[in-house]
Design an enzyme around this catalytic site. Structure first.
Site, PDB file in Angstrom:
ATOM      1  N   GLY A 342       0.831  -1.203   0.000  1.00 17.71           N
ATOM      2  CA  GLY A 342       0.000   0.000   0.000  1.00 17.71           C
ATOM      3  C   GLY A 342       0.861   1.246   0.000  1.00 17.71           C
ATOM      4  O   GLY A 342       0.564   2.236  -0.658  1.00 17.71           O
ATOM      5  N   ALA A 343       1.960   1.183   0.767  1.00 17.86           N
ATOM      6  CA  ALA A 343       2.870   2.317   0.910  1.00 17.86           C
ATOM      7  C   ALA A 343       4.110   1.835   1.651  1.00 17.86           C
ATOM      8  O   ALA A 343       4.120   0.733   2.179  1.00 17.86           O
ATOM      9  CB  ALA A 343       2.205   3.436   1.705  1.00 17.86           C
ATOM     10  N   MET A 344       5.144   2.661   1.665  1.00 14.55           N
ATOM     11  CA  MET A 344       6.373   2.284   2.363  1.00 14.55           C
ATOM     12  C   MET A 344       6.966   3.499   3.059  1.00 14.55           C
ATOM     13  O   MET A 344       7.146   4.550   2.448  1.00 14.55           O
ATOM     14  CB  MET A 344       7.373   1.686   1.354  1.00 14.55           C
ATOM     15  N   GLU A 345       7.298   3.301   4.347  1.00 12.12           N
ATOM     16  CA  GLU A 345       7.654   4.419   5.225  1.00 12.12           C
ATOM     17  C   GLU A 345       9.091   4.890   5.118  1.00 12.12           C
ATOM     18  O   GLU A 345       9.663   5.339   6.113  1.00 12.12           O
ATOM     19  CB  GLU A 345       7.363   4.011   6.672  1.00 12.12           C
ATOM     20  N   ASN A 346       9.723   4.846   3.931  1.00 11.94           N
ATOM     21  CA  ASN A 346      11.102   5.329   3.790  1.00 11.94           C
ATOM     22  C   ASN A 346      11.238   6.669   4.499  1.00 11.94           C
ATOM     23  O   ASN A 346      10.416   7.558   4.309  1.00 11.94           O
ATOM     24  CB  ASN A 346      11.439   5.486   2.319  1.00 11.94           C
ATOM     25  N   HIS A 378      -0.525   5.987   9.054  1.00 14.24           N
ATOM     26  CA  HIS A 378       0.277   4.783   9.344  1.00 14.24           C
ATOM     27  C   HIS A 378       1.751   5.035   8.996  1.00 14.24           C
ATOM     28  O   HIS A 378       2.642   4.786   9.815  1.00 14.24           O
ATOM     29  CB  HIS A 378      -0.286   3.601   8.542  1.00 14.24           C
ATOM     30  N   GLU A 379       1.987   5.545   7.801  1.00 20.17           N
ATOM     31  CA  GLU A 379       3.380   5.730   7.369  1.00 20.17           C
ATOM     32  C   GLU A 379       4.068   6.816   8.196  1.00 20.17           C
ATOM     33  O   GLU A 379       5.234   6.671   8.577  1.00 20.17           O
ATOM     34  CB  GLU A 379       3.446   6.083   5.885  1.00 20.17           C
ATOM     35  N   HIS A 382       5.318   5.745  11.516  1.00 23.92           N
ATOM     36  CA  HIS A 382       6.604   5.036  11.436  1.00 23.92           C
ATOM     37  C   HIS A 382       7.812   5.984  11.479  1.00 23.92           C
ATOM     38  O   HIS A 382       8.922   5.528  11.755  1.00 23.92           O
ATOM     39  CB  HIS A 382       6.709   4.282  10.111  1.00 23.92           C
ATOM     40  N   GLU A 401       4.753  -2.653  13.010  1.00 23.68           N
ATOM     41  CA  GLU A 401       3.555  -2.590  12.183  1.00 23.68           C
ATOM     42  C   GLU A 401       2.284  -2.504  13.017  1.00 23.68           C
ATOM     43  O   GLU A 401       1.353  -1.786  12.670  1.00 23.68           O
ATOM     44  CB  GLU A 401       3.493  -3.788  11.239  1.00 23.68           C
TER      45      GLU A 401
HETATM   46 ZN   LIG Z   1       3.864  -0.108   8.282  1.00 26.00          ZN
END
Ligand SMILES: [Zn+2]
Ligand SMILES: *[C@@H]1O[C@H](CO)[C@@H](O)[C@H](O)[C@H]1NC(C)=O
Ligand SMILES: *[C@@H]1O[C@H](CO)[C@@H](O)[C@H](O)[C@H]1NC(C)=O
Ligand SMILES: *[C@@H]1O[C@H](CO)[C@@H](O)[C@H](O)[C@H]1NC(C)=O
Ligand SMILES: *[C@@H]1O[C@H](CO)[C@@H](O)[C@H](O)[C@H]1NC(C)=O
Ligand SMILES: *[C@@H]1O[C@H](CO)[C@@H](O)[C@H](O)[C@H]1NC(C)=O
Ligand SMILES: *[C@@H]1O[C@H](CO)[C@@H](O)[C@H](O)[C@H]1NC(C)=O
Ligand SMILES: *[C@@H]1O[C@H](CO)[C@@H](O)[C@H](O)[C@H]1NC(C)=O
Length: 924
Positions: A342-346, A378-379, A382, A401
């Protein structure tokens, strides 16, 4: 990573009915897309030629050599990397897209060794002047040992460098390499994503490192605790913009962008993108630079506005919640046409699927908007929890998570206070986790460090237990500790472990230290271990006749045998909150299998336990108390909190499936719905009746079930409050429930419903922009049209669409699972899909770095209706075929499907007659 699988409400809604119509639309669009794509294929070449020698690769039988173990030895510690990468956005002479790179790492030697192991996978290296694949230099006057031999250990993904003599403890060295790799379209590592704009094909180079793909981009110590600083430079063509975790420093050389050094961080959080994207940014008064990036068309049509509007308030909320300022100088968020999760928290450059960042008021539904805000929260959660403080190893992924999933609702509630979004956590996280955690194939939240070693094992942790059970358990903890103590402990945790790594007990320790006011029956560690180190959860049975309370491991399949021992004997420390006849309430800890508690005793009041479902358990009562609860529901249901009205239905249906209570009792909890208008209880009922539809839609029970649902006045209620469908219901949850009302009404043939959706459909065809709400019904209308699903043609066109679904030119790889599952939801499509997947599964999974990520969702989607001996045998044969092959496949998903099919067979044989009788009685 953000939640893996996303099926939007419109699509989920189609899944609920017959998917074919929607599939037609989707494929029609994809075909157009492909034609456009082909038309505009430009034949550009950039003529670069790279000379390398084939690197020696070794595969050996597992042995005790350090390079045959998956984990890095603890002899070397990286300090910083200097990395320069050059992605080519046009194919080379062989038609391959590549990137070239130069990378150096400064590391310190902690233990004497003559071996350097550094992760590297699928990269080809240029030989140095000394004819090795790497160059080693000593720093600070130290001389480096000469290289004896270099090779690549394919299985464990290491570059192995053997030295002629040992590295010295306390000294630092510089290891330098030049290499190139493929910029492939496999959605992992450094990959490419393509789209068309104004009839021109555009290529984006982007990354997805988590969990173990940084090693596919440059040689690195690719474990979360090997934190380091990254100095990154990207080379890129004029007209493109380069982004990374750090802010752009300068790009005076036109083709080159240098970035400020990152904070000290893990490799899996690195990101870089080269694209022709454009951006919108925060106003100057915001003290953090916030930019939303995406395709020019999308940004110019304002699809990023909502994300930009909410990001600053979300960051402010989180700064306050964590009591820690945002650790970076900027926050970029970018939407990519091709993205697996869905997405990535870089850290500093969060990557999203377009659907997870863009919101278009003209065509997106409420649920799409809610998805966008919860993925962003959510991201961003993080950025602190996960990025600033990181788990030491992947076995504690659940903490990252689960935490982000929990906190995302708190932050979303802050930016959208009228939605009551926190209430949705019960259904979206707690009950979702119950579903998988009540199977014997479940697993504990936390695993031992040595149980998670290979990249496949790490990938498999990204599941519902990790995300949703993690969120449910942390919510329970925050509720019994109180939010202020919880947040206070968090602050100390982030403060103490900033820029380093932790194990989960570090968090318990910090929470314990700050709790001076809440009386607990044991330490936080002792309480929580029972919830995270053993799988499953209890059903608590309260007997109001005697005041006795008992707990028992809840298993949805009564005959399932638990073969995993637990140190805690499948008993938990359960915080039981309760309410009696609307006034008297309290909390009591159940610490043993059975206990007696006087205040639970009553023979006149009703008693309700687990208020607002803050505890991670189900509740059962003695028959008299069930009757008193039903009486209350049927007389004045509003006395019972809305979340608990949903809970009563959900617990009852699941207890019935587990053979703990009679199925007719579960069905009776729905009778009061005649008066119910709220979304949460209705959604609970719809979700549980979905199982009835799955099991009975091919049987004679289907007719009476429809008759019964048809009598519900919910459709008319919405007709009233929307002035004959001319206005939106005012409350957010009502807008959701309107979808339930109309879909159920159309499904069961309520008068006026099909006319209504047909009218909406015509309106939509005339002007697709008119009303996004109508968009939903495009799907429902065509999905429910009997003409379509009855026709023989349907079957042959479905077969054709299935073939399309595995053609990467026709459908984006990220959507293959969804496409196949849509078709499987059709009564005719389901057997076709099953045959198709059995014939093509090698093909379907081999293109992906991680076949199991795709196969899990696929198997579940296809087999959920299985309820005959014949289907069970086929499934078992399929499992044997796969086990005998060498492909990556999520075997646990097949185990779960087998377990589920067995249970379905049994459930139907035991319940069909009773359900049929009850339904017929109601319609009399
Ligand atoms: Zn996550
Ligand atoms: C790495 O890059 C930084 C920043 O450009 C520079 O100061 C440093 O000297 C480089 N390190 C090495 C070993 O080349
Ligand atoms: C790397 O080398 C192998 C073996 O020569 C070759 O098959 C592969 O295509 C090369 N990869 C790239 C990106 O050039
Ligand atoms: C973003 O905020 C602006 C200013 O408050 C508002 O006019 C606009 O409607 C918002 N856009 C979205 C999509 O919420
Ligand atoms: C935030 O932390 C500081 C100390 O770092 C403390 O003095 C302050 O009370 C905290 N504020 C809140 C709202 O917790
Ligand atoms: C339960 O949740 C509702 C919101 O749905 C809230 O208003 C109420 O205070 C909560 N009750 C308890 C006991 O926490
Ligand atoms: C469930 O209740 C129905 C009706 O009350 C009854 O006929 C049936 O025997 C019960 N089933 C079980 C398993 O107790
Ligand atoms: C409600 O709308 C339908 C369809 O437009 C129309 O036929 C009907 O007359 C309307 N009823 C009322 C009471 O306005």
């Amino acid at each position: 990573m953000g939640k893996g699988f996303y099926i939007s409400k419109p699509l989920g809604f189609v899944l609920f009915g017959l998917g074919a119509g929607a599939v037609l639309t989707i494929f029609a669009l994809s075909v157009v897309y492909v034609q456009e794509k082909r038309k505009n294929e430009v034949n550009a070449r950039d003529g670069t030629r790279i000379v390398t020698t084939a690197a020696p690769h070794r595969t050996s039988a597992p042995s005790n050599e350090a390079w045959d173990k998956y984990r890095l030895p603890d002899a070397l510690l990286p300090e910083y990397y200097n990395v320069t990468l050059w992605p080519r956005l046009v194919p080379d002479e062989e038609g391959m897209y590549i990137f070239t790179g130069k990378s150096g790492v400064v590391f310190t030697c902690l233990k004497e060794t003559n071996l350097i192991l550094i992760h590297s996978n699928e990269l080809n290296f240029t030989l140095t002047s000394e004819m090795h694949h790497a160059k080693l230099t000593g720093l600070g006057g130290t001389s480096a040992p000469a290289i004896l031999e270099t090779w690549f250990q394919t299985q464990t993904q290491f570059m192995v460098i053997q030295l002629k003599r040992k590295l010295q403890v306390g000294k630092s060295y510089w290891l330098y390499t030049e290499f190139h790799g493929e910029l492939s379209d496999n959605l992992g590592g450094f990959y490419r994503s393509e789209y068309t704009e104004n009839d021109v094909k555009k290529v984006v180079a982007t990354t997805q490192m988590q969990p173990t793909a940084a090693r596919n981009v440059f040689p690195c110590f690719d474990e979360p605790s090997m934190k380091a600083v990254f100095h990154l430079t990207l080379l890129h063509p004029p007209g493109t913009v380069a982004l990374s975790n750090g802010m752009e420093l300068d790009n005076q050389e036109v083709l080159q962008t240098r970035f400020e050094p990152t904070e000290k961080m893990s490799t899996y959080l690195l990101a870089f993108v080269v694209s022709e994207f454009t951006n919108i940014r925060s106003p100057p008064e915001a003290n953090i630079l916030i930019r939303i990036w995406g395709r020019r068309e999308a940004i110019e049509s304002c699809q990023g506005d909502y994300a930009l509007n909410v990001t600053f308030p979300i960051l402010k909320y989180l700064e306050n919640y964590y009591n820690t300022t945002y650790p970076l100088s900027k926050s970029d968020q970018i939407a990519l046409p091709d993205f697996a999760a869905g997405a990535m928290e870089n850290w500093g450059l969060v990557t999203y699927r377009e659907l997870s960042l863009f919101y278009d008021p003209k065509v997106s539904s409420n649920e799409d908007k809610e998805w966008v805000v919860t993925v962003i929260t959510h991201e961003l959660a993080h950025m602190w929890f996960g990025n600033l403080v990181t788990m030491r190893w992947w076995n504690d992924l659940w903490l990252n998570e689960g935490f982000a999933s929990y906190v995302s609702y708190l932050a979303a509630d802050y930016v959208e206070p009228t939605w009551n979004i926190k209430d949705l956590m019960v259904q979206q996280q707690v009950q979702k986790a119950f579903d998988v955690d009540s199977l014997v194939s479940s697993h504990p939240l936390s695993s031992r460090e040595d149980e998670v070693i290979t990249p496949d094992q790490i990938d498999q942790l990204f599941d519902t237990i990790t995300y949703s059970k993690g969120a449910a358990i942390l919510r329970m903890l925050s509720e019994f500790l109180t939010e202020s103590i919880f947040a206070n402990g968090l602050h100390n945790y982030l403060h103490e472990y900033a820029y380093s790594n932790t194990v989960y007990t570090d968090l318990w320790k910090k929470l314990q230290e700050v709790n001076s006011s809440i009386q607990l029956p044991a330490s936080i560690n002792e309480i929580m271990n029972r919830w995270i180190l053993q799988m499953g959860f209890p059903v608590v049975t309260i007997d109001t006749r005697t005041g006795s309370i008992t707990q028992q491991h809840f298993l949805i399949h009564p005959e399932a045998v638990v073969d995993k021992p637990s140190d805690y004997n499948y008993e938990w420390f359960v915080p039981i909150t309760w309410l009696k006849s609307g006034s008297n309430m309290g909390q009591h800890w159940l610490l043993t299998k059975t206990a007696s508690y006087e205040p639970m005793k009553t023979d006149t009041d009703w008693l309700l336990a687990n208020l607002n479902v803050t505890g991670y358990y189900r509740v059962n009562y003695d028959p008299q108390n069930w009757e008193r609860l039903l009486t209350q529901l049927n007389s004045d249901h509003k006395v019972i909190p809305v979340l608990n009205r949903g809970q009563i239905i959900d617990d009852a249906f699941n207890l019935a499936r587990a053979d703990i209570i009679n199925i007719t009792l579960a069905l009776r909890t729905t009778k009061y719905l005649y008066e119910e208008k709220e979304y949460i209880p209705w959604e609970s009922a719809v979700r549980n009746l979905e199982y009835f539809f799955l099991m009975f839609d091919r049987t004679e029970v289907y007719g009476p079930l429809q008759v019964c649902l048809k009598a519900q006045p919910l459709f008319d209620h919405f007709k009233d409050i929307t002035s004959n469908w001319t206005q939106k219901p005012p409350r957010y949850m009502d807008q959701y429930n309107q979808i339930n009302a109309v879909s159920m009404a159309c499904k069961t043939g309520v008068k006026g419903c099909s006319e209504l959706t047909r009218m909406w459909y015509r309106q939509w065809m005339k002007n697709p922009d008119t009303n996004p709400f109508l968009f939903l019904f495009l799907n429902s209308y065509s999905a429910n049209s009997v003409e379509f699903s009855d026709s023989v043609q349907a079957s042959s066109s479905l077969s054709r669409y299935l073939e399309y679904s595995i053609d990467p030119n026709l459908i984006r790889k990220q959507d293959i699972t969804y496409a196949i599952v849509y078709i499987a939801d059709n009564v005719i499509g389901q057997p076709l899909v099953w045959d198709f997947v059995r014939a093509n599964w090698e093909h379907i999974t081999k293109d992906f770095d991680d076949g199991s990520f795709f196969s899990g969702g696929l198997i579940n989607g296809i087999t959920k209706k299985f309820s005959t001996e014949f289907e069970l045998q086929q499934l078992q044969r399929f499992k044997e075929d796969i086990a005998a092959s060498s492909f990556t496949f999520d075997m646990q998903a097949i185990e779960r499907a087998i377990e589920q099919t067995k249970a379905n067979i049994k459930w139907i044989s035991e319940n069909k007659a009773q359900v049929m009788n009850w339904l017929i009685e109601q319609s009399d």
